[in-house]
Write an enzyme that holds these catalytic residues in place. Structure first.
Site, PDB file in Angstrom:
ATOM      1  N   GLU A 150      -9.429 -13.577  -7.301  1.00 50.59           N
ATOM      2  CA  GLU A 150      -8.374 -13.644  -6.279  1.00 50.59           C
ATOM      3  C   GLU A 150      -7.161 -14.394  -6.812  1.00 50.59           C
ATOM      4  O   GLU A 150      -6.024 -13.987  -6.601  1.00 50.59           O
ATOM      5  CB  GLU A 150      -8.934 -14.316  -5.022  1.00 50.59           C
ATOM      6  CG  GLU A 150      -7.922 -14.783  -4.006  1.00 50.59           C
ATOM      7  CD  GLU A 150      -7.047 -13.675  -3.421  1.00 50.59           C
ATOM      8  OE1 GLU A 150      -7.305 -12.494  -3.692  1.00 50.59           O
ATOM      9  OE2 GLU A 150      -6.087 -14.008  -2.707  1.00 50.59           O
TER      10      GLU A 150
ATOM     11  N   ASN B 264       4.134   8.587   8.742  1.00 45.52           N
ATOM     12  CA  ASN B 264       3.396   7.571   7.986  1.00 45.52           C
ATOM     13  C   ASN B 264       2.021   8.161   7.705  1.00 45.52           C
ATOM     14  O   ASN B 264       1.282   8.493   8.634  1.00 45.52           O
ATOM     15  CB  ASN B 264       3.258   6.280   8.799  1.00 45.52           C
ATOM     16  CG  ASN B 264       2.427   5.235   8.049  1.00 45.52           C
ATOM     17  OD1 ASN B 264       2.309   5.299   6.823  1.00 45.52           O
ATOM     18  ND2 ASN B 264       1.834   4.312   8.782  1.00 45.52           N
ATOM     19  N   GLY B 265       1.690   8.335   6.429  1.00 46.05           N
ATOM     20  CA  GLY B 265       0.382   8.880   6.081  1.00 46.05           C
ATOM     21  C   GLY B 265       0.507   9.901   4.958  1.00 46.05           C
ATOM     22  O   GLY B 265       1.491   9.905   4.222  1.00 46.05           O
TER      23      GLY B 265
ATOM     24  N   GLU C 246       0.332 -10.038  -8.464  1.00 46.45           N
ATOM     25  CA  GLU C 246       1.050  -9.215  -7.483  1.00 46.45           C
ATOM     26  C   GLU C 246       2.387  -9.820  -7.078  1.00 46.45           C
ATOM     27  O   GLU C 246       3.266  -9.084  -6.629  1.00 46.45           O
ATOM     28  CB  GLU C 246       0.199  -8.915  -6.257  1.00 46.45           C
ATOM     29  CG  GLU C 246      -0.163 -10.067  -5.386  1.00 46.45           C
ATOM     30  CD  GLU C 246      -0.934  -9.618  -4.146  1.00 46.45           C
ATOM     31  OE1 GLU C 246      -0.716  -8.507  -3.654  1.00 46.45           O
ATOM     32  OE2 GLU C 246      -1.773 -10.388  -3.674  1.00 46.45           O
TER      33      GLU C 246
ATOM     34  N   LYS D 113       2.181  -3.864   2.478  1.00 46.40           N
ATOM     35  CA  LYS D 113       1.319  -4.849   3.152  1.00 46.40           C
ATOM     36  C   LYS D 113      -0.018  -4.213   3.521  1.00 46.40           C
ATOM     37  O   LYS D 113      -1.048  -4.859   3.491  1.00 46.40           O
ATOM     38  CB  LYS D 113       1.987  -5.389   4.410  1.00 46.40           C
ATOM     39  CG  LYS D 113       1.167  -6.431   5.152  1.00 46.40           C
ATOM     40  CD  LYS D 113       0.798  -7.590   4.278  1.00 46.40           C
ATOM     41  CE  LYS D 113      -0.085  -8.600   4.974  1.00 46.40           C
ATOM     42  NZ  LYS D 113      -0.603  -9.639   4.033  1.00 46.40           N
TER      43      LYS D 113
ATOM     44  N   LYS E  88      -3.418 -12.802  -6.965  1.00 43.11           N
ATOM     45  CA  LYS E  88      -2.242 -13.459  -6.357  1.00 43.11           C
ATOM     46  C   LYS E  88      -1.120 -13.571  -7.378  1.00 43.11           C
ATOM     47  O   LYS E  88       0.029 -13.263  -7.125  1.00 43.11           O
ATOM     48  CB  LYS E  88      -2.614 -14.843  -5.832  1.00 43.11           C
ATOM     49  CG  LYS E  88      -3.426 -14.863  -4.566  1.00 43.11           C
ATOM     50  CD  LYS E  88      -2.625 -14.696  -3.302  1.00 43.11           C
ATOM     51  CE  LYS E  88      -2.636 -13.359  -2.672  1.00 43.11           C
ATOM     52  NZ  LYS E  88      -3.772 -12.547  -2.573  1.00 43.11           N
TER      53      LYS E  88
ATOM     54  N   HIS F  67     -17.853 -13.355 -24.317  1.00 40.84           N
ATOM     55  CA  HIS F  67     -18.311 -11.984 -24.627  1.00 40.84           C
ATOM     56  C   HIS F  67     -17.124 -11.029 -24.778  1.00 40.84           C
ATOM     57  O   HIS F  67     -17.166  -9.900 -24.308  1.00 40.84           O
ATOM     58  CB  HIS F  67     -19.264 -11.503 -23.534  1.00 40.84           C
ATOM     59  CG  HIS F  67     -20.505 -12.329 -23.430  1.00 40.84           C
ATOM     60  ND1 HIS F  67     -21.530 -12.267 -24.344  1.00 40.84           N
ATOM     61  CD2 HIS F  67     -20.851 -13.286 -22.540  1.00 40.84           C
ATOM     62  CE1 HIS F  67     -22.465 -13.129 -24.023  1.00 40.84           C
ATOM     63  NE2 HIS F  67     -22.090 -13.766 -22.925  1.00 40.84           N
TER      64      HIS F  67
ATOM     65  N   CYS G 255       4.466   2.983   5.279  1.00 34.14           N
ATOM     66  CA  CYS G 255       5.693   3.387   5.974  1.00 34.14           C
ATOM     67  C   CYS G 255       5.732   2.793   7.388  1.00 34.14           C
ATOM     68  O   CYS G 255       4.727   2.403   7.941  1.00 34.14           O
ATOM     69  CB  CYS G 255       5.755   4.907   6.088  1.00 34.14           C
ATOM     70  SG  CYS G 255       5.652   5.729   4.503  1.00 34.14           S
TER      71      CYS G 255
ATOM     72  N   TRP H 155       7.446   4.111   2.086  1.00 36.91           N
ATOM     73  CA  TRP H 155       6.796   3.583   0.878  1.00 36.91           C
ATOM     74  C   TRP H 155       6.327   4.816   0.128  1.00 36.91           C
ATOM     75  O   TRP H 155       5.461   5.547   0.611  1.00 36.91           O
ATOM     76  CB  TRP H 155       5.621   2.683   1.240  1.00 36.91           C
ATOM     77  CG  TRP H 155       4.974   2.026   0.062  1.00 36.91           C
ATOM     78  CD1 TRP H 155       5.479   1.008  -0.706  1.00 36.91           C
ATOM     79  CD2 TRP H 155       3.705   2.359  -0.518  1.00 36.91           C
ATOM     80  NE1 TRP H 155       4.597   0.669  -1.699  1.00 36.91           N
ATOM     81  CE2 TRP H 155       3.500   1.492  -1.612  1.00 36.91           C
ATOM     82  CE3 TRP H 155       2.727   3.284  -0.210  1.00 36.91           C
ATOM     83  CZ2 TRP H 155       2.355   1.530  -2.393  1.00 36.91           C
ATOM     84  CZ3 TRP H 155       1.570   3.332  -0.988  1.00 36.91           C
ATOM     85  CH2 TRP H 155       1.405   2.467  -2.077  1.00 36.91           C
TER      86      TRP H 155
ATOM     87  N   ARG I 125       6.035  -4.388   5.719  1.00 40.24           N
ATOM     88  CA  ARG I 125       5.027  -3.404   5.295  1.00 40.24           C
ATOM     89  C   ARG I 125       5.303  -2.888   3.881  1.00 40.24           C
ATOM     90  O   ARG I 125       4.463  -2.238   3.280  1.00 40.24           O
ATOM     91  CB  ARG I 125       4.996  -2.238   6.282  1.00 40.24           C
ATOM     92  CG  ARG I 125       4.639  -2.665   7.706  1.00 40.24           C
ATOM     93  CD  ARG I 125       5.109  -1.652   8.728  1.00 40.24           C
ATOM     94  NE  ARG I 125       4.276  -0.482   8.807  1.00 40.24           N
ATOM     95  CZ  ARG I 125       3.339  -0.274   9.727  1.00 40.24           C
ATOM     96  NH1 ARG I 125       3.104  -1.208  10.619  1.00 40.24           N
ATOM     97  NH2 ARG I 125       2.632   0.830   9.771  1.00 40.24           N
TER      98      ARG I 125
HETATM   99  C1  AGP Z   1      -3.712  -8.926  -1.253  1.00 39.94           C
HETATM  100  O1  AGP Z   1      -2.845 -10.006  -1.553  1.00 39.94           O
HETATM  101  C2  AGP Z   1      -3.053  -7.590  -1.456  1.00 39.94           C
HETATM  102  N1  AGP Z   1      -1.876  -7.479  -0.709  1.00 39.94           N
HETATM  103  C3  AGP Z   1      -4.007  -6.433  -1.264  1.00 39.94           C
HETATM  104  O2  AGP Z   1      -4.974  -6.514  -2.290  1.00 39.94           O
HETATM  105  C4  AGP Z   1      -4.765  -6.380   0.082  1.00 39.94           C
HETATM  106  O3  AGP Z   1      -5.695  -7.431   0.154  1.00 39.94           O
HETATM  107  C5  AGP Z   1      -5.532  -5.051   0.150  1.00 39.94           C
HETATM  108  O4  AGP Z   1      -4.596  -3.995   0.111  1.00 39.94           O
HETATM  109  C6  AGP Z   1      -6.399  -4.924   1.410  1.00 39.94           C
HETATM  110  O5  AGP Z   1      -5.584  -4.944   2.553  1.00 39.94           O
HETATM  111  P1  AGP Z   1      -6.310  -5.105   3.997  1.00 39.94           P
HETATM  112  O6  AGP Z   1      -6.985  -6.456   3.984  1.00 39.94           O
HETATM  113  O7  AGP Z   1      -5.211  -5.002   4.994  1.00 39.94           O
HETATM  114  O8  AGP Z   1      -7.320  -3.994   4.092  1.00 39.94           O
END
Ligand code: AGP
Length: 599
Positions: A475, A98-99, A482, A594, A479, A498, A2, A74, A27
């Site tokens: 990774e 936020n939280g 997501e 984010k 990518k 396996h 948020c 969010w 965010r």
């Molecule tokens: C990565 O592309 C994602 N957006 C997500 O996995 C992110 O890396 C993860 O939430 C960790 O965020 P941070 O590095 O701000 O802690």
């Protein structure tokens, strides 16, 4: 996560609040709203979806007032809806949050007989504050009393009926800054939100709350004592968010990598040696290194495990932050813990840091936001120097995290007597060659773009890698998942047979990340197993590959030790162009934030 803004202005604040919320869109959010006070009257407007819907609402139903608060939500408790959107209101009180309030159900029970409009924890805060005002407290007293009953993580801003010159702000677990204007005052989740309004900020400390008026801010610590907090001037480039001519922030950030990686690497080198400008980092007595993170940052830690163990002979445990403290890991007093986080606000990672803080010999953080919670609560925060990363999918931050971790591994190797000065210089020369090599890799974009249409039509995509390229396969899959919403999995090449090879047929693209290293031939064997089952292999390599593959992407040659840094580029571009083919919201993918500031 948020976003929160607040303005005590000398103009109508509704448009200012909406503009500030636009700067927090990165965010991630699914609804938004503002509240203002006009001649003592409190009112609000909220809308589901993007901010344009709130703006439309305000055109048709304006909200006057020179004092106000705003929020992008969010969803956590309760889905995206106008009823669940912030600000939440109870009589004379409006609040944005936020939280997560962990004891909100218990608090709701105390307020029995209350009619609830929403499913949110935040509404409970407003109702509780109103309850204390009903009991005769002033708004300031009621807000302070409310805060003392909240468990969990929160950044809050309160606005009150009859108070044209007051915002109460509070921080516990989620960042909140107070901005100083000329006869105006501001509150915001970060410097980016407030940049057009002011660059003079005070970040509240854990447990702080503040009574903000146009005359300034009275700040109190968690014990209710007046507190002096430093005001900083935030550098302009730390708040510039524009796409730089690119179609998406993610594209801009992918192409910034040569520059920011160079900045990152040079920050930690002095002559032919690694040097940590921020302070003393000593691995010589460390008996175990603990690396903890989430998502992409976690994959950076998995890569770094190979470096610390191969170069420094240092045993490394790597943990997903949300799992770490629940497995009750034995933590020796000689261990060093490193928490990696782009935002520095990820709740799981912050909670893991707090679990370790009094147990390990030292707690380091590798972050992109210097004033973040994780940075502030570690013994030493090491900046990744990536600049603001707006795209939800982390790209340049990942590469710079690897840059910092690689330097730390070289430092550890020297401190533990595993390398001499000549080898250190040689390793640093290889690292320093990376920015130019990433530039060369970026030049392959058109080749990549031509084949991502096939991936965009796939139901499943596999990524394979061996050694330090296995985390990179993870990774690459993340990518793609997501931002394109295509199911993708990363596997250690040798593991495919396996079980997962059952997934392979002619409809399944398999991206094989295989630099010329000691494991190359074994990887090619695994690749043959895939092709024997008609899998479409896209081989990313710097070595002439066997024929029969669907596509080959020839990379610049590199010392395989640091190849994961370079091979992040094709992994990112494959995901990006596949998502562009699919037409998804690349910078703000569905369901994502984010930084995930809730556990
Ligand atoms: C990565 O592309 C994602 N957006 C997500 O996995 C992110 O890396 C993860 O939430 C960790 O965020 P941070 O590095 O701000 O802690």
């Amino acid at each position: 996560m948020c976003g929160i803004v607040g303005v005590l202005g000398d103009h109508e604040v509704a448009p200012i609040l909406v503009e500030a919320l636009k700067r927090l869109e990165y965010r991630g959010y699914d609804s938004a709203g503002i509240a203002t006070v006009q001649d003592g009257a409190l009112d609000r407007r909220r809308a589901v979806g993007k901010l344009v819907n709130l703006s439309d609402r305000l055109v048709h139903d304006p909200l006057p007032g020179r004092s106000g608060i705003g929020h992008t939500r969010w969803a956590t408790h309760g889905g995206p809806s106008e009823a669940n959107a912030h600000p939440h209101r109870a009589g004379r009180v409006a609040v944005v949050h936020n939280g997560i309030i962990e004891n909100f159900r218990e608090l709701r029970e105390r307020l029995n007989g209350t009619v609830w409009e929403s499913e949110t924890d935040t509404e409970t805060i407003a109702k509780l504050c109103e309850h204390y005002i009903d009991a005769g407290m002033t708004p300031r007293e009621a807000a302070a009393e409310t805060l003392s009953h909240l468990d969990g993580a929160f950044a809050l801003a309160f606005l009150f009926e009859g108070e044209d010159d007051l915002i109460v702000a509070a921080r516990k677990g989620s960042p909140l800054a107070i901005g100083y204007g000329e006869g105006e005052m501001f509150v915001g989740s970060d410097a980016i939100a407030l940049a057009p309004l002011t660059n003079r900020l005070t970040y509240l400390e854990e447990g702080d709350y503040a009574f903000v008026t146009r005359a300034g801010a009275e700040i109190f610590d968690s014990g209710g004592r007046r507190a002096n907090r430093e005001m900083r001037e935030i550098a302009a480039q730390a708040t510039q968010i524009d796409k730089g001519g690119h179609r998406h922030f993610m594209a801009k950030e992918i192409f910034e990598q040569p520059t920011v990686l160079a900045d990152c690497l040079s920050h930690y080198v002095s002559g032919d040696q690694v040097l940590i400008p921020e302070g003393e980092v000593d691995f010589s007595q460390t008996d175990r290194l603990i690396l903890v993170a989430c998502g992409t940052a976690y994959y950076a830690c998995l890569v770094a495990k190979y470096w610390f163990e191969q170069l420094a002979g240092l045993p490394v445990d790597v943990d997903i932050a949300s799992e770490f403290r629940y497995r009750e890991p034995p933590i020796s007093a000689q261990s060093t813990a490193v928490f990696v986080s782009q935002s520095g606000e990820t709740a799981d990672t912050l909670a893991a840091l707090r679990h370790v803080r009094d147990k390990a010999a030292s707690v380091l953080s590798v972050v992109n936001v210097a004033e973040s919670s994780i940075a502030r609560e570690s013994d030493l925060a090491l900046p990744i120097k990536a600049g603001i990363e707006v795209g939800v999918a982390s790209t340049k931050a990942f590469v710079c995290q690897l840059g910092v971790l690689a330097n730390l591994a070289v430092l550890a190797a020297r401190q533990r007597g595993r390398i001499d000065a000549a080898r250190e210089a040689e390793l640093l020369t290889t690292l320093q060659s990376l920015p130019a090599l990433t530039n060369q890799a970026l030049a392959l974009e058109d080749q990549i773009r031509r084949h991502t249409g096939t991936l965009a039509r796939a139901q499943t995509v596999l990524f394979l890698g061996r050694g330090a390229m296995f985390p990179l396969a993870l990774e690459g899959a993340l990518k793609l998942k997501e931002i394109s919403y295509i199911h993708a999995e990363g596997y250690a090449s040798g593991e495919l047979k396996h079980g997962p090879i059952a997934l392979v047929d002619k409809t399944v693209p398999v991206v094989v990340l295989a630099p010329r290293d000691a494991l190359f031939d074994k990887t090619i064997s695994n690749m043959q197993e895939v092709m024997a089952r008609e899998g479409k292999v896209w081989l990313v390599t710097d070595k002439k590959a066997s024929d029969g593959v669907w596509k080959t992407l020839t990379m610049p040659a590199i010392d395989p030790l640091f190849a994961p840094i370079l091979y992040a580029i094709p992994a990112q571009l494959i995901a990006y162009h596949t998502a562009v083919h699919k037409g998804t919201d690349v910078d703000q993918p569905r369901n994502l934030a984010k930084s995930v500031t809730v556990e």
